[in-house]
Motif scaffolding. Structure first.
Motif, PDB file in Angstrom:
ATOM      1  N   PHE A 144       4.522  -5.283 -59.329  1.00 38.14           N
ATOM      2  CA  PHE A 144       4.490  -5.836 -60.683  1.00 38.14           C
ATOM      3  C   PHE A 144       4.690  -7.345 -60.560  1.00 38.14           C
ATOM      4  CE2 PHE A 144       4.740  -1.578 -62.216  1.00 38.14           C
ATOM      5  CZ  PHE A 144       4.425  -1.600 -63.559  1.00 38.14           C
ATOM      6  N   THR A 145       4.568  -8.052 -61.648  1.00 40.49           N
ATOM      7  CA  THR A 145       4.781  -9.488 -61.662  1.00 40.49           C
ATOM      8  C   THR A 145       5.458  -9.886 -62.965  1.00 40.49           C
ATOM      9  OG1 THR A 145       3.688 -11.650 -61.694  1.00 40.49           O
ATOM     10  CG2 THR A 145       2.422  -9.806 -62.529  1.00 40.49           C
ATOM     11  N   LYS A 146       6.172 -10.995 -62.933  1.00 42.32           N
ATOM     12  CA  LYS A 146       6.788 -11.510 -64.154  1.00 42.32           C
ATOM     13  C   LYS A 146       5.769 -12.247 -65.021  1.00 42.32           C
ATOM     14  CE  LYS A 146      11.047 -12.513 -61.586  1.00 42.32           C
ATOM     15  NZ  LYS A 146      11.955 -13.604 -61.177  1.00 42.32           N
ATOM     16  N   SER A 147       4.580 -12.498 -64.474  1.00 37.07           N
ATOM     17  CA  SER A 147       3.599 -13.329 -65.161  1.00 37.07           C
ATOM     18  C   SER A 147       2.437 -12.512 -65.702  1.00 37.07           C
ATOM     19  CB  SER A 147       3.049 -14.399 -64.206  1.00 37.07           C
ATOM     20  OG  SER A 147       1.946 -15.067 -64.781  1.00 37.07           O
ATOM     21  N   LEU A 148       2.211 -12.624 -66.998  1.00 33.63           N
ATOM     22  CA  LEU A 148       1.033 -12.012 -67.610  1.00 33.63           C
ATOM     23  C   LEU A 148      -0.237 -12.573 -66.983  1.00 33.63           C
ATOM     24  CD1 LEU A 148      -0.609 -10.497 -69.787  1.00 33.63           C
ATOM     25  CD2 LEU A 148      -0.135 -12.422 -71.329  1.00 33.63           C
ATOM     26  N   PHE A 149      -0.261 -13.878 -66.714  1.00 36.46           N
ATOM     27  CA  PHE A 149      -1.458 -14.520 -66.170  1.00 36.46           C
ATOM     28  C   PHE A 149      -1.809 -13.964 -64.794  1.00 36.46           C
ATOM     29  CE2 PHE A 149       0.302 -17.997 -68.932  1.00 36.46           C
ATOM     30  CZ  PHE A 149      -0.651 -17.857 -69.934  1.00 36.46           C
ATOM     31  N   VAL A 150      -0.798 -13.739 -63.963  1.00 32.98           N
ATOM     32  CA  VAL A 150      -1.043 -13.179 -62.633  1.00 32.98           C
ATOM     33  C   VAL A 150      -1.625 -11.771 -62.745  1.00 32.98           C
ATOM     34  CG1 VAL A 150       0.076 -12.366 -60.514  1.00 32.98           C
ATOM     35  CG2 VAL A 150       0.702 -14.586 -61.486  1.00 32.98           C
ATOM     36  N   ALA A 151      -1.050 -10.952 -63.624  1.00 26.72           N
ATOM     37  CA  ALA A 151      -1.546  -9.584 -63.793  1.00 26.72           C
ATOM     38  C   ALA A 151      -2.979  -9.574 -64.308  1.00 26.72           C
ATOM     39  CB  ALA A 151      -0.631  -8.819 -64.752  1.00 26.72           C
ATOM     40  N   LEU A 152      -3.280 -10.447 -65.270  1.00 25.10           N
ATOM     41  CA  LEU A 152      -4.648 -10.545 -65.776  1.00 25.10           C
ATOM     42  C   LEU A 152      -5.611 -10.962 -64.667  1.00 25.10           C
ATOM     43  CD1 LEU A 152      -4.464 -12.232 -69.304  1.00 25.10           C
ATOM     44  CD2 LEU A 152      -5.343  -9.952 -68.759  1.00 25.10           C
ATOM     45  N   SER A 153      -5.180 -11.905 -63.845  1.00 27.98           N
ATOM     46  CA  SER A 153      -6.021 -12.394 -62.770  1.00 27.98           C
ATOM     47  C   SER A 153      -6.347 -11.279 -61.781  1.00 27.98           C
ATOM     48  CB  SER A 153      -5.343 -13.565 -62.058  1.00 27.98           C
ATOM     49  OG  SER A 153      -6.212 -14.161 -61.133  1.00 27.98           O
ATOM     50  N   PHE A 154      -5.349 -10.479 -61.431  1.00 27.46           N
ATOM     51  CA  PHE A 154      -5.594  -9.367 -60.517  1.00 27.46           C
ATOM     52  C   PHE A 154      -6.490  -8.308 -61.159  1.00 27.46           C
ATOM     53  CE2 PHE A 154      -1.992 -10.866 -57.900  1.00 27.46           C
ATOM     54  CZ  PHE A 154      -2.575 -10.722 -56.647  1.00 27.46           C
ATOM     55  N   ALA A 155      -6.401  -8.151 -62.457  1.00 29.79           N
ATOM     56  CA  ALA A 155      -7.256  -7.170 -63.141  1.00 29.79           C
ATOM     57  C   ALA A 155      -8.702  -7.641 -63.205  1.00 29.79           C
ATOM     58  CB  ALA A 155      -6.725  -6.904 -64.550  1.00 29.79           C
ATOM     59  N   MET A 156      -8.916  -8.944 -63.395  1.00 28.56           N
ATOM     60  CA  MET A 156     -10.277  -9.467 -63.561  1.00 28.56           C
ATOM     61  C   MET A 156     -10.895  -9.979 -62.267  1.00 28.56           C
ATOM     62  SD  MET A 156     -10.095 -11.281 -67.322  1.00 28.56           S
ATOM     63  CE  MET A 156      -8.818 -12.467 -66.916  1.00 28.56           C
ATOM     64  N   LYS A 157     -10.060 -10.294 -61.285  1.00 24.78           N
ATOM     65  CA  LYS A 157     -10.516 -10.641 -59.938  1.00 24.78           C
ATOM     66  C   LYS A 157     -11.581 -11.735 -59.907  1.00 24.78           C
ATOM     67  CE  LYS A 157      -9.223  -6.218 -57.936  1.00 24.78           C
ATOM     68  NZ  LYS A 157      -7.975  -6.744 -57.406  1.00 24.78           N
ATOM     69  N   GLY A 158     -11.483 -12.701 -60.808  1.00 25.77           N
ATOM     70  CA  GLY A 158     -12.366 -13.848 -60.770  1.00 25.77           C
ATOM     71  C   GLY A 158     -13.792 -13.593 -61.209  1.00 25.77           C
ATOM     72  N   LYS A 159     -14.072 -12.437 -61.751  1.00 23.37           N
ATOM     73  CA  LYS A 159     -15.446 -12.104 -62.154  1.00 23.37           C
ATOM     74  C   LYS A 159     -15.799 -12.794 -63.476  1.00 23.37           C
ATOM     75  CE  LYS A 159     -14.691  -7.654 -62.039  1.00 23.37           C
ATOM     76  NZ  LYS A 159     -14.909  -6.204 -62.107  1.00 23.37           N
ATOM     77  N   THR A 160     -17.089 -12.918 -63.719  1.00 27.34           N
ATOM     78  CA  THR A 160     -17.588 -13.459 -64.997  1.00 27.34           C
ATOM     79  C   THR A 160     -18.344 -12.396 -65.790  1.00 27.34           C
ATOM     80  OG1 THR A 160     -19.578 -14.274 -63.888  1.00 27.34           O
ATOM     81  CG2 THR A 160     -17.742 -15.819 -64.142  1.00 27.34           C
ATOM     82  N   GLU A 161     -18.745 -11.323 -65.125  1.00 29.63           N
ATOM     83  CA  GLU A 161     -19.402 -10.207 -65.797  1.00 29.63           C
ATOM     84  C   GLU A 161     -18.604  -8.935 -65.539  1.00 29.63           C
ATOM     85  OE1 GLU A 161     -23.431  -9.892 -64.576  1.00 29.63           O
ATOM     86  OE2 GLU A 161     -23.996 -11.885 -65.344  1.00 29.63           O
ATOM     87  N   PHE A 162     -18.475  -8.112 -66.571  1.00 26.20           N
ATOM     88  CA  PHE A 162     -17.630  -6.929 -66.478  1.00 26.20           C
ATOM     89  C   PHE A 162     -18.397  -5.709 -66.971  1.00 26.20           C
ATOM     90  CE2 PHE A 162     -14.977 -10.614 -66.772  1.00 26.20           C
ATOM     91  CZ  PHE A 162     -13.939 -10.376 -65.864  1.00 26.20           C
ATOM     92  N   THR A 163     -18.406  -4.673 -66.162  1.00 23.99           N
ATOM     93  CA  THR A 163     -19.098  -3.436 -66.521  1.00 23.99           C
ATOM     94  C   THR A 163     -18.119  -2.330 -66.905  1.00 23.99           C
ATOM     95  OG1 THR A 163     -19.121  -2.747 -64.188  1.00 23.99           O
ATOM     96  CG2 THR A 163     -21.044  -3.961 -65.014  1.00 23.99           C
ATOM     97  N   GLU A 164     -16.815  -2.574 -66.692  1.00 23.93           N
ATOM     98  CA  GLU A 164     -15.815  -1.562 -67.017  1.00 23.93           C
ATOM     99  C   GLU A 164     -14.608  -2.210 -67.694  1.00 23.93           C
ATOM    100  OE1 GLU A 164     -15.413   1.852 -64.078  1.00 23.93           O
ATOM    101  OE2 GLU A 164     -15.925   0.191 -62.750  1.00 23.93           O
ATOM    102  N   ASP A 165     -13.910  -1.411 -68.490  1.00 21.99           N
ATOM    103  CA  ASP A 165     -12.668  -1.873 -69.095  1.00 21.99           C
ATOM    104  C   ASP A 165     -11.633  -2.120 -67.990  1.00 21.99           C
ATOM    105  OD1 ASP A 165     -13.933  -1.345 -71.478  1.00 21.99           O
ATOM    106  OD2 ASP A 165     -12.920   0.569 -71.809  1.00 21.99           O
ATOM    107  N   ILE A 166     -10.734  -3.058 -68.248  1.00 22.92           N
ATOM    108  CA  ILE A 166      -9.632  -3.293 -67.318  1.00 22.92           C
ATOM    109  C   ILE A 166      -8.346  -2.697 -67.895  1.00 22.92           C
ATOM    110  CG2 ILE A 166     -10.686  -5.368 -66.369  1.00 22.92           C
ATOM    111  CD1 ILE A 166      -8.624  -6.993 -68.022  1.00 22.92           C
ATOM    112  N   VAL A 167      -7.322  -2.642 -67.072  1.00 19.93           N
ATOM    113  CA  VAL A 167      -6.052  -2.037 -67.481  1.00 19.93           C
ATOM    114  C   VAL A 167      -4.911  -3.009 -67.211  1.00 19.93           C
ATOM    115  CG1 VAL A 167      -4.381  -0.206 -66.954  1.00 19.93           C
ATOM    116  CG2 VAL A 167      -6.813   0.338 -67.152  1.00 19.93           C
ATOM    117  N   LEU A 168      -3.987  -3.081 -68.151  1.00 21.67           N
ATOM    118  CA  LEU A 168      -2.775  -3.873 -67.982  1.00 21.67           C
ATOM    119  C   LEU A 168      -1.584  -2.982 -68.286  1.00 21.67           C
ATOM    120  CD1 LEU A 168      -2.099  -6.956 -67.423  1.00 21.67           C
ATOM    121  CD2 LEU A 168      -1.599  -7.075 -69.857  1.00 21.67           C
TER     122      LEU A 168
END
Length: 318
Positions: A144-168
Motif C-alpha cells: 500500500f502507499t500513503k499517497s493517492l498519486f502513487v497508487a493512481l500511477s501504479f494503476a495507470m502505468k503511464g498509459k494514455t489509452e485504456f481498454t479496461e477499468d482500473i481499481v483503487l
C-alpha cells in the motif's frame, strides 16, 4: 461404491456445518465494498477530497484492471500450490517457521540476501520479508502507499489509452494499535504469523482422502473436530507496517499490510475482525476517466510519473 454412498450424506452434513461457520467468520454479507466511479465529480468527492482532508489515516493501492483473479491477497498466497504439495489433508497451515523454511529453500535468494544483510534470523524476519517483497515478489505483505498519486500511477502505468477499468483500494485505519514504525513489534507479529489454507471443497477433499478406505465414525469425528477447532481459534488481524527498507520504498511512500490469523479458501478471506481495524473499499474507476486522471496526476504530482516510481534516477533526470 456402496460404502462411499453411505459416506456422502455425512460428508454433506460436515460441509454444511463448516460452511455456516465460515460464513460467520468471513462475514460474507459485508465483503469489501465495491464502489463504481463513473465521473470526475464522484472521484473528487469519494477519493480526492478525503485524501486532502483525511479524518483518519488512509492508505492506497492501485490495480491496473478489475479482475476477479486479482484479489487483495498477499503475493505469497496467490499461488498456494507450494504449501499444498504432497498434502492429503484438507487444511494446510503456513506459520512463521514454514515461512522461514520457504525462503531458505531458495538458494539464489538466500545468497543475495546474505551478501546484502548478513545471516538471516528467524526472530528478525522483517528485513528478509521486505527484501522478498521487493525483489522476489513473494511475501506475506500487501503493498500500500500513503499517497493517492502513487497508487493512481501504479494503476495507470503511464498509459494514455485504456481498454479496461482500473481499481483503487483504500484502507482507512480505524483501529487502535494496528500500525507501527517499531521493527521489534513487527518481528513479534511475524513470529506469530499463522494462516490456514483450505482446499476449495472441504467435504470433497475429505471424501477423496477416504476414497479407497471408507472412514470409521471416529475418523470422521476427528476430522470434523479439527475443522471446528481451526475455525473457533481464528482471530483474524490486519496490521500496517510503516518501516521503509530502501530509498525506492521511501519515494513511493510505501507501507505494508500484513494479514494474519485468517483462513484462505481459493482467494477469499476478508473477515469481520480485519474490518474492525481497517475499512477497506474497492473503487472501480471507469476506463474513460483514466486519460483525465493521467493528466491530473502529471499536473498535481509530476514526481509520481510511473517511470519515476520505478527508478529514482529517472526522476532526477525529469
Amino acid at each position: 461404491m456402496q460404502k462411499t454412498e453411505k459416506f456422502l450424506p455425512v460428508s454433506t452434513k460436515i460441509r454444511s456445518s463448516i460452511k455456516k461457520r465460515l460464513e460467520d467468520i468471513f462475514d460474507v454479507s459485508y465483503a469489501v465494498s465495491e464502489i463504481r466511479i463513473d465521473s470526475l465529480e464522484v472521484f473528487d468527492e469519494l477519493i480526492y477530497q478525503p485524501f486532502l482532508h483525511p479524518s483518519e489515516p488512509i492508505y492506497y493501492r492501485g490495480e491496473r484492471k478489475n479482475d476477479i483473479n486479482r484479489r487483495l491477497v498477499p503475493t505469497l498466497l496467490r499461488n498456494t500450490d507450494y504449501f499444498r504439495n504432497n498434502l492429503t489433508d484438507a487444511i494446510s497451515t503456513v506459520d512463521s517457521k514454514k515461512l522461514f523454511a520457504f525462503y531458505e529453500e531458495n538458494d539464489v535468494f538466500m545468497r543475495v540476501f546474505k551478501a546484502l544483510y548478513g545471516e538471516p534470523s528467524y526472530k528478525n524476519m522483517y528485513a528478509m520479508l521486505a527484501f522478498a517483497q521487493h525483489y522476489l515478489d513473494m511475501s506475506p505483505f500487501i503493498d500500500f502507499t500513503k499517497s493517492l498519486f502513487v497508487a493512481l500511477s501504479f494503476a495507470m502505468k503511464g498509459k494514455t489509452e485504456f481498454t479496461e477499468d482500473i481499481v483503487l483500494y483504500t484502507a482507512v485505519d480505524i483501529g487502535d494499535d494496528d500500525s507501527t514504525q517499531d521493527v521489534e513489534e513487527v518481528n513479534e507479529w511475524i513470529c506469530n504469523y499463522r494462516v490456514h489454507i483450505f482446499k476449495s471443497d472441504l467435504a470433497e477433499a475429505t471424501t477423496k482422502r477416504y476414497s479407497e478406505t471408507p472412514p470409521s465414525a471416529d475418523a470422521l469425528l476427528n476430522d470434523f473436530k479439527r475443522f471446528q477447532q481451526v475455525l473457533n481459534n481464528m482471530s483474524p488481524t490486519a496490521k500496517l507496517i510503516d518501516i521503509p527498507t530502501n530509498d525506492l520504498m521511501r519515494y513511493q511512500q510505501g507501507v505494508f499490510l500484513l494479514l494474519n490469523n485468517f483462513s484462505l479458501i481459493d482467494s477469499s478471506y476478508l473477515t469481520k475482525a480485519v474490518r474492525q481495524s481497517f475499512v477497506i473499499n474497492k473503487y472501480i474507476i471507469h476506463k474513460d476517466l483514466c486519460p483525465h486522471l493521467q493528466e491530473f496526476l502529471l499536473k498535481e504530482a509530476p514526481q509520481c510519473r510511473y517511470e519515476y516510481l520505478l527508478d529514482i534516477k529517472e526522476a532526477l533526470k525529469g
